[in-house]
Each structure stands twice: as C-alpha cells, then as structure tokens.
Design an enzyme around this catalytic site. Structure first.
Site, PDB file in Angstrom:
ATOM      1  N   GLU A 129       0.835  -1.203   0.000  1.00 41.63           N
ATOM      2  CA  GLU A 129       0.000   0.000   0.000  1.00 41.63           C
ATOM      3  C   GLU A 129       0.866   1.248   0.000  1.00 41.63           C
ATOM      4  O   GLU A 129       1.927   1.284   0.636  1.00 41.63           O
ATOM      5  CB  GLU A 129      -0.906  -0.014   1.232  1.00 41.63           C
ATOM      6  CG  GLU A 129      -1.932   1.089   1.299  1.00 41.63           C
ATOM      7  CD  GLU A 129      -2.917   0.860   2.451  1.00 41.63           C
ATOM      8  OE1 GLU A 129      -3.294  -0.309   2.692  1.00 41.63           O
ATOM      9  OE2 GLU A 129      -3.301   1.849   3.114  1.00 41.63           O
ATOM     10  N   ASP A 131       0.144   5.393   0.648  1.00 39.41           N
ATOM     11  CA  ASP A 131      -0.927   6.229   1.197  1.00 39.41           C
ATOM     12  C   ASP A 131      -0.632   7.717   1.126  1.00 39.41           C
ATOM     13  O   ASP A 131       0.460   8.165   1.502  1.00 39.41           O
ATOM     14  CB  ASP A 131      -1.146   5.906   2.684  1.00 39.41           C
ATOM     15  CG  ASP A 131      -1.711   4.531   2.923  1.00 39.41           C
ATOM     16  OD1 ASP A 131      -2.240   3.934   1.977  1.00 39.41           O
ATOM     17  OD2 ASP A 131      -1.627   4.062   4.079  1.00 39.41           O
ATOM     18  N   GLU A 133      -2.862  10.450   3.170  1.00 42.30           N
ATOM     19  CA  GLU A 133      -3.993  10.648   4.071  1.00 42.30           C
ATOM     20  C   GLU A 133      -3.979  12.095   4.557  1.00 42.30           C
ATOM     21  O   GLU A 133      -2.939  12.591   5.006  1.00 42.30           O
ATOM     22  CB  GLU A 133      -3.928   9.687   5.257  1.00 42.30           C
ATOM     23  CG  GLU A 133      -4.137   8.230   4.865  1.00 42.30           C
ATOM     24  CD  GLU A 133      -4.026   7.281   6.033  1.00 42.30           C
ATOM     25  OE1 GLU A 133      -4.889   6.406   6.167  1.00 42.30           O
ATOM     26  OE2 GLU A 133      -3.050   7.412   6.809  1.00 42.30           O
ATOM     27  N   ASN A 148       2.359   7.018   3.954  1.00 40.97           N
ATOM     28  CA  ASN A 148       2.774   5.760   4.568  1.00 40.97           C
ATOM     29  C   ASN A 148       3.028   4.742   3.457  1.00 40.97           C
ATOM     30  O   ASN A 148       2.473   4.860   2.355  1.00 40.97           O
ATOM     31  CB  ASN A 148       1.698   5.246   5.526  1.00 40.97           C
ATOM     32  CG  ASN A 148       2.226   4.272   6.562  1.00 40.97           C
ATOM     33  OD1 ASN A 148       3.392   3.870   6.530  1.00 40.97           O
ATOM     34  ND2 ASN A 148       1.366   3.870   7.489  1.00 40.97           N
ATOM     35  N   ARG A 157       5.404   3.265   8.585  1.00 36.77           N
ATOM     36  CA  ARG A 157       6.428   4.103   7.947  1.00 36.77           C
ATOM     37  C   ARG A 157       5.865   5.501   7.672  1.00 36.77           C
ATOM     38  O   ARG A 157       6.033   6.063   6.598  1.00 36.77           O
ATOM     39  CB  ARG A 157       6.913   3.441   6.656  1.00 36.77           C
ATOM     40  CG  ARG A 157       7.495   2.040   6.877  1.00 36.77           C
ATOM     41  CD  ARG A 157       7.971   1.417   5.578  1.00 36.77           C
ATOM     42  NE  ARG A 157       8.615   0.132   5.802  1.00 36.77           N
ATOM     43  CZ  ARG A 157       8.008  -1.052   5.657  1.00 36.77           C
ATOM     44  NH1 ARG A 157       6.719  -1.108   5.282  1.00 36.77           N
ATOM     45  NH2 ARG A 157       8.657  -2.176   5.883  1.00 36.77           N
ATOM     46  N   TRP A 223      -7.933   8.638  16.227  1.00 37.33           N
ATOM     47  CA  TRP A 223      -6.489   8.876  16.097  1.00 37.33           C
ATOM     48  C   TRP A 223      -6.118  10.079  15.213  1.00 37.33           C
ATOM     49  O   TRP A 223      -5.017  10.621  15.344  1.00 37.33           O
ATOM     50  CB  TRP A 223      -5.791   7.651  15.511  1.00 37.33           C
ATOM     51  CG  TRP A 223      -6.177   7.328  14.084  1.00 37.33           C
ATOM     52  CD1 TRP A 223      -7.201   6.525  13.689  1.00 37.33           C
ATOM     53  CD2 TRP A 223      -5.572   7.811  12.875  1.00 37.33           C
ATOM     54  NE1 TRP A 223      -7.275   6.470  12.317  1.00 37.33           N
ATOM     55  CE2 TRP A 223      -6.280   7.251  11.784  1.00 37.33           C
ATOM     56  CE3 TRP A 223      -4.500   8.650  12.598  1.00 37.33           C
ATOM     57  CZ2 TRP A 223      -5.953   7.506  10.450  1.00 37.33           C
ATOM     58  CZ3 TRP A 223      -4.162   8.909  11.280  1.00 37.33           C
ATOM     59  CH2 TRP A 223      -4.884   8.342  10.219  1.00 37.33           C
ATOM     60  N   GLY A 227      -4.034  12.938  17.991  1.00 38.66           N
ATOM     61  CA  GLY A 227      -3.981  11.601  18.567  1.00 38.66           C
ATOM     62  C   GLY A 227      -5.304  11.101  19.085  1.00 38.66           C
ATOM     63  O   GLY A 227      -5.345  10.206  19.940  1.00 38.66           O
ATOM     64  N   ARG A 303      10.209   4.884  19.259  1.00 44.14           N
ATOM     65  CA  ARG A 303       9.418   3.869  18.575  1.00 44.14           C
ATOM     66  C   ARG A 303      10.307   2.835  17.901  1.00 44.14           C
ATOM     67  O   ARG A 303       9.997   1.640  17.897  1.00 44.14           O
ATOM     68  CB  ARG A 303       8.533   4.559  17.542  1.00 44.14           C
ATOM     69  CG  ARG A 303       7.546   3.666  16.824  1.00 44.14           C
ATOM     70  CD  ARG A 303       6.765   4.501  15.830  1.00 44.14           C
ATOM     71  NE  ARG A 303       5.797   3.715  15.075  1.00 44.14           N
ATOM     72  CZ  ARG A 303       5.163   4.159  13.990  1.00 44.14           C
ATOM     73  NH1 ARG A 303       5.395   5.391  13.553  1.00 44.14           N
ATOM     74  NH2 ARG A 303       4.308   3.381  13.357  1.00 44.14           N
TER      75      ARG A 303
END
Length: 313
Positions: A129, A131, A133, A148, A157, A223, A227, A303
């Site tokens: 995929e 993306d 967004e 992403n 990512r 989200w 967030g 992360r």
C-alpha cells in the site's frame, strides 16, 4: 503564507502545468515524444470531446447515495455523515507508473475526518500500500498530510507534513511516482517524500504486487486529530471532499504478467532520469524537509530504537 521563491516550472506533456510554489522539475527531460506516450502508456478514459468518463475508470465503494458529480461529470464529491461514507476505486490495477489527481479537502471544522487517496494491492493482511492521508482539524488550524508505505502488510512508515497553502480553498494536485528504484510523493509537483529501494531483495519496498487506486472519506476520530483528542463534530455534517482530473500514466496489469513491466526504460517513468530526483527537485525536497516535516518515523528513536533498514537510504 511562507515566502518562498520558485523558478519557472517545466511541463510534462501528459500532466497539466500547475503554478503553485514550484521551483522546476525534471519532468521535461523525463518526457518522451507525445506520440510515443500514446502508444505505450495507459491513460484514464476520456470521451471524444476530451472529458473524463468516471464510470469507465472507477467503481463507487460505500454508500452510492453519498457520491455526487458536477453537472458535466468532471468534478466528483464524496459525502460523509454519521450514517455512512463513500469512496471510489479504479477498475484496473497497475504496477509502476505516474498517478495523479486533484483534490479539494473538507473545509471548516474537519477534526476527526480523514480524506484518503491511496494505492493498495488488496485489503488482506499481506497487502502492499502507498498512502496519502489528509488529517482534518478544527476550524482555523492547518491540515496535516500523512504518507505511509506498506510492504506485505507491514506499515508503520509514516511521515507527516504541513502544507504551504490551504488545501480547502482550491484544488491541488497530489501525485505518486512509482518505479522499482523509488516511490516519490508529490504535492503540486513538489516532492515531499522520497522512499528508496536498495535494488536488492528486501522486506520494505513494494514492487511485486499490482495495485488499485482508491479514494475515500471516513471518520477516524480515534487517532486522526491530536492523537484522537479532538472528536468529530457531527453537527457539521455532511463533510465533503472534491476530486477531478485523475491521470494514470502507468503499466496496466494483465494476468499473468504484463509485458510493460518485464522490460525497463520503455516508459518515461522507468527511464534512468526517473530513477532519482533532479537537482531542482532535490532542492525542493530539502526545503520541505527543513520547513514542513512534522513527524518522520526514521527519527523516532523511542518507537524504533534501531532505525528500519530503509532509513539508511
């Protein structure tokens, strides 16, 4: 508004020139003669008068009564309310090429709303995929654009950018260049993100599965905005995103394996000049990196204590 000086734009023969904040492009030197393009590339369906035929290129997904068009059929609107949303997807799949569309995003209070424009191999757990967004926000606050990349179902990512314009006031062009060497996300011809391949077998670069092009509008207030702290205010519904001028100058998939991806350099988007950014594109990309990046997973050491392999590229 950021005060940025850009030089004269070059034009690709199959892609309409834009004038918003652009310092130049190597599209011109990527270009083949128009007659050659017409022989070897697949373009979106148009009628004899040059108008785009939506139903010949796309299928509607979701609630069909939440999809509308302008009287001439050249602008498409997706509606979202508390009952349902809507989307569309190409009838064909593609592997490599240039994909472009103009979008105008939801205006006003759009917190919690995501407008998505993306490519995906399927909806399964092993999907590839790419993306775009667009993450809504409260009135007066800027949109965030998130990109992403998924390979075999693994994403994570994300990059997030602010924009140098208000994407709700007018249409702007969002494009993806995809070949076996890199994936480049463009906003009005400005390369905002380059995702590179290392030309070796790996688990991070999607280059084997054909993809369908999708767009949709949906509620993601768990989200999308701060967030999940900002929730969708349904009193502002319906939320409407607008689209036009889709272009797919790409290799259309044909089972078991289309000839256009079995060789290289036949199409402009797979020629040597398209394997990397031009000098002017590198300058623009550098400016974006210095001024507009909000989040980059490659620098998120909490992360990812060990940076993912593709980040070193």
């Amino acid at each position: 508004m950021l005060n940025v000086k850009f030089s004269k734009q070059l034009q690709h023969p199959l892609i309409e020139t834009t004038t918003h904040f652009w310092r130049g492009s190597n599209m011109e030197r990527w270009a083949l003669p128009l007659a050659v393009f017409l022989c070897i590339s697949v373009a979106a369906t148009a009628a004899s008068d040059g108008s785009f035929q939506f139903k010949e290129t796309f299928d509607i997904t979701g609630a069909e009564d939440h999809f509308k068009t302008s009287p001439d059929g050249q602008v498409w609107f997706l509606y979202l309310d508390k009952k349902a949303g809507c989307g569309f997807q190409t009838k064909n799949q593609y592997r490599f090429g240039w994909f472009s569309m103009k979008l105008k995003l939801v205006g006003g209070d759009s917190a919690g709303i995501v407008t998505a424009y993306y490519m995906a191999s399927d909806a399964g757990p092993e999907r590839d995929e790419l993306d775009f967004e667009f993450l809504g926000n409260r009135t007066g606050q800027p949109y965030t654009i998130q990109t992403n990349v998924y390979k075999s179902g693994v994403g994570g990512r994300e990059m997030r950018h602010s924009l140098w314009f208000d994407p709700t006031e007018d249409f702007h062009t969002y494009s993806i260049l995809w070949n076996s060497h890199h994936i480049v996300f463009f906003v009005d011809r400005v390369p905002v993100r380059t995702y590179k391949n290392n030309d070796k077998p790996n688990n991070f670069f999607p280059n084997t599965k054909p993809m369908t092009v999708f767009s949709s509008i949906w509620n993601a207030d768990d989200w999308a905005t701060r967030g999940g702290l900002e929730k969708t205010d349904w009193k502002n519904a319906p939320f409407v995103s607008s689209y036009k001028d889709f272009s797919a100058d790409a290799c259309q998939w044909e089972d078991p394996y289309p000839a256009c991806v079995s060789t290289t350099t036949q199409n402009w988007w797979d020629q040597y000049e398209a394997w990397s950014l031009s000098e002017t594109q590198q300058e623009d990309s550098g400016w974006v990196g210095r001024n507009l990046v909000i989040y980059d997973y490659c620098t998120d050491s909490e992360r990812y204590p060990t940076p993912p392999a593709e980040c070193s590229l």
